[in-house]
Design a protein around this motif. Structure first.
Motif, PDB file in Angstrom:
ATOM      1  N   SER A  41       0.800  -1.226   0.000  1.00 34.07           N
ATOM      2  CA  SER A  41       0.000   0.000   0.000  1.00 34.07           C
ATOM      3  C   SER A  41       0.835   1.279   0.000  1.00 34.07           C
ATOM      4  O   SER A  41       0.302   2.367  -0.222  1.00 34.07           O
ATOM      5  N   TYR A  42       2.146   1.176   0.207  1.00 31.71           N
ATOM      6  CA  TYR A  42       2.968   2.388   0.293  1.00 31.71           C
ATOM      7  C   TYR A  42       3.354   2.900  -1.094  1.00 31.71           C
ATOM      8  O   TYR A  42       3.882   2.163  -1.924  1.00 31.71           O
ATOM      9  N   ARG A  43       3.108   4.207  -1.315  1.00 32.14           N
ATOM     10  CA  ARG A  43       3.534   4.872  -2.547  1.00 32.14           C
ATOM     11  C   ARG A  43       3.985   6.281  -2.196  1.00 32.14           C
ATOM     12  O   ARG A  43       3.518   6.856  -1.209  1.00 32.14           O
ATOM     13  N   SER A  44       4.874   6.811  -3.004  1.00 26.90           N
ATOM     14  CA  SER A  44       5.398   8.160  -2.759  1.00 26.90           C
ATOM     15  C   SER A  44       5.506   8.902  -4.077  1.00 26.90           C
ATOM     16  O   SER A  44       5.890   8.321  -5.101  1.00 26.90           O
ATOM     17  N   ILE A  45       5.126  10.190  -4.058  1.00 25.50           N
ATOM     18  CA  ILE A  45       5.240  11.011  -5.254  1.00 25.50           C
ATOM     19  C   ILE A  45       5.841  12.371  -4.892  1.00 25.50           C
ATOM     20  O   ILE A  45       5.796  12.797  -3.744  1.00 25.50           O
ATOM     21  N   GLY A  46       6.394  13.027  -5.897  1.00 21.83           N
ATOM     22  CA  GLY A  46       6.934  14.362  -5.693  1.00 21.83           C
ATOM     23  C   GLY A  46       8.435  14.438  -5.867  1.00 21.83           C
ATOM     24  O   GLY A  46       9.150  13.458  -5.660  1.00 21.83           O
ATOM     25  N   ALA A  47       8.900  15.628  -6.222  1.00 19.64           N
ATOM     26  CA  ALA A  47      10.322  15.863  -6.477  1.00 19.64           C
ATOM     27  C   ALA A  47      11.053  16.392  -5.249  1.00 19.64           C
ATOM     28  O   ALA A  47      12.166  16.905  -5.368  1.00 19.64           O
ATOM     29  N   SER A  48      10.449  16.277  -4.077  1.00 15.01           N
ATOM     30  CA  SER A  48      11.001  16.900  -2.879  1.00 15.01           C
ATOM     31  C   SER A  48      12.424  16.448  -2.558  1.00 15.01           C
ATOM     32  O   SER A  48      13.238  17.241  -2.079  1.00 15.01           O
ATOM     33  N   GLY A  49      12.730  15.175  -2.793  1.00 17.31           N
ATOM     34  CA  GLY A  49      14.075  14.680  -2.504  1.00 17.31           C
ATOM     35  C   GLY A  49      15.127  15.374  -3.343  1.00 17.31           C
ATOM     36  O   GLY A  49      16.160  15.817  -2.832  1.00 17.31           O
ATOM     37  N   ALA A  50      14.864  15.493  -4.644  1.00 12.12           N
ATOM     38  CA  ALA A  50      15.809  16.161  -5.546  1.00 12.12           C
ATOM     39  C   ALA A  50      15.871  17.655  -5.271  1.00 12.12           C
ATOM     40  O   ALA A  50      16.945  18.266  -5.333  1.00 12.12           O
TER      41      ALA A  50
END
Length: 207
Positions: A110-119
């Motif tokens: 069920s785990y998903r992650s989106i977004g450019a926050s790391g970069a």
């Protein structure tokens, strides 16, 4: 002038906006550790940074990239002689910042992650490395960049352990660390003296 930062912003905005309100499209591109493990979908380490939850999420990341990315491109041009290193830096930051999340959640369907926050965190912390005493506005409060960096890392660690807010704080933390290590490792003989000079010459130091 068309900078690499602007190209990244345009591509990210197009993909993110077209994926808004399309859960199936977000599922195809999101960083989904379980699918990476089960189906070798390694492309998700990159595409997860091209989709965002909403306009606020997208706008915050892209505005931050716009403000800091142009300066880092110039610095990398001076350091490496080619701004293509900025693109390499950004793509690697997307990948590296998601590796801890992959390891931690690879068995969690069920785990998903989106977004450019790391970069984006990597870009911000590269800027902090070269200009530690620059002023950053944090919710309209002026703050030295290096102080912001310390507080940001501490907050990311705390919130990662606490959890429950739906934000990938691990990506923020490891993206930030990568942002410092990338130029430091590749050009330590230049970067270390520059940082030491900057850190010992903040306004009023020795005066």
């Amino acid at each position: 002038m068309m900078t690499l930062s602007l190209v990244i912003i345009i591509i990210t905005c197009i993909i993110s906006i077209t994926a808004f309100n399309r859960p199936d499209e977000i599922d195809k591109l999101s960083m989904w550790p379980y699918m990476v493990r089960e189906h070798n979908q390694y492309y998700r380490f990159i595409t997860g940074g091209l989709v965002h939850a909403d306009y606020m999420h997208l706008g915050f990341n892209m505005l931050t990239l716009w403000f800091f990315g142009r300066n880092i491109e110039i610095i990398f041009q001076q350091l490496f002689g080619n701004k293509i290193y900025f693109l390499l830096f950004y793509v690697l930051a997307l990948i590296v910042s998601d590796i801890p999340s992959y390891i931690r959640h690879r068995n969690n369907y069920s785990y998903r992650s989106i977004g450019a926050s790391g970069a984006v965190s990597a870009v911000v912390f590269a800027a902090i490395l070269f200009q530690p005493w620059a002023t950053i506005l944090v919710f309209v409060i002026p703050m030295w960049a290096i102080l912001y960096g310390v507080l940001f890392l501490g907050y990311s660690v705390y919130m990662s352990r606490r959890g429950g807010d739906g934000i990938n704080h691990d990506a923020h933390f490891w993206g930030a660390i990568f942002g410092v290590l990338f130029p430091l490792v590749l050009k330590w003989d230049v970067v270390v003296p520059v940082f030491m000079y900057q850190i010992t010459h903040f306004p009023g130091f020795g005066r």
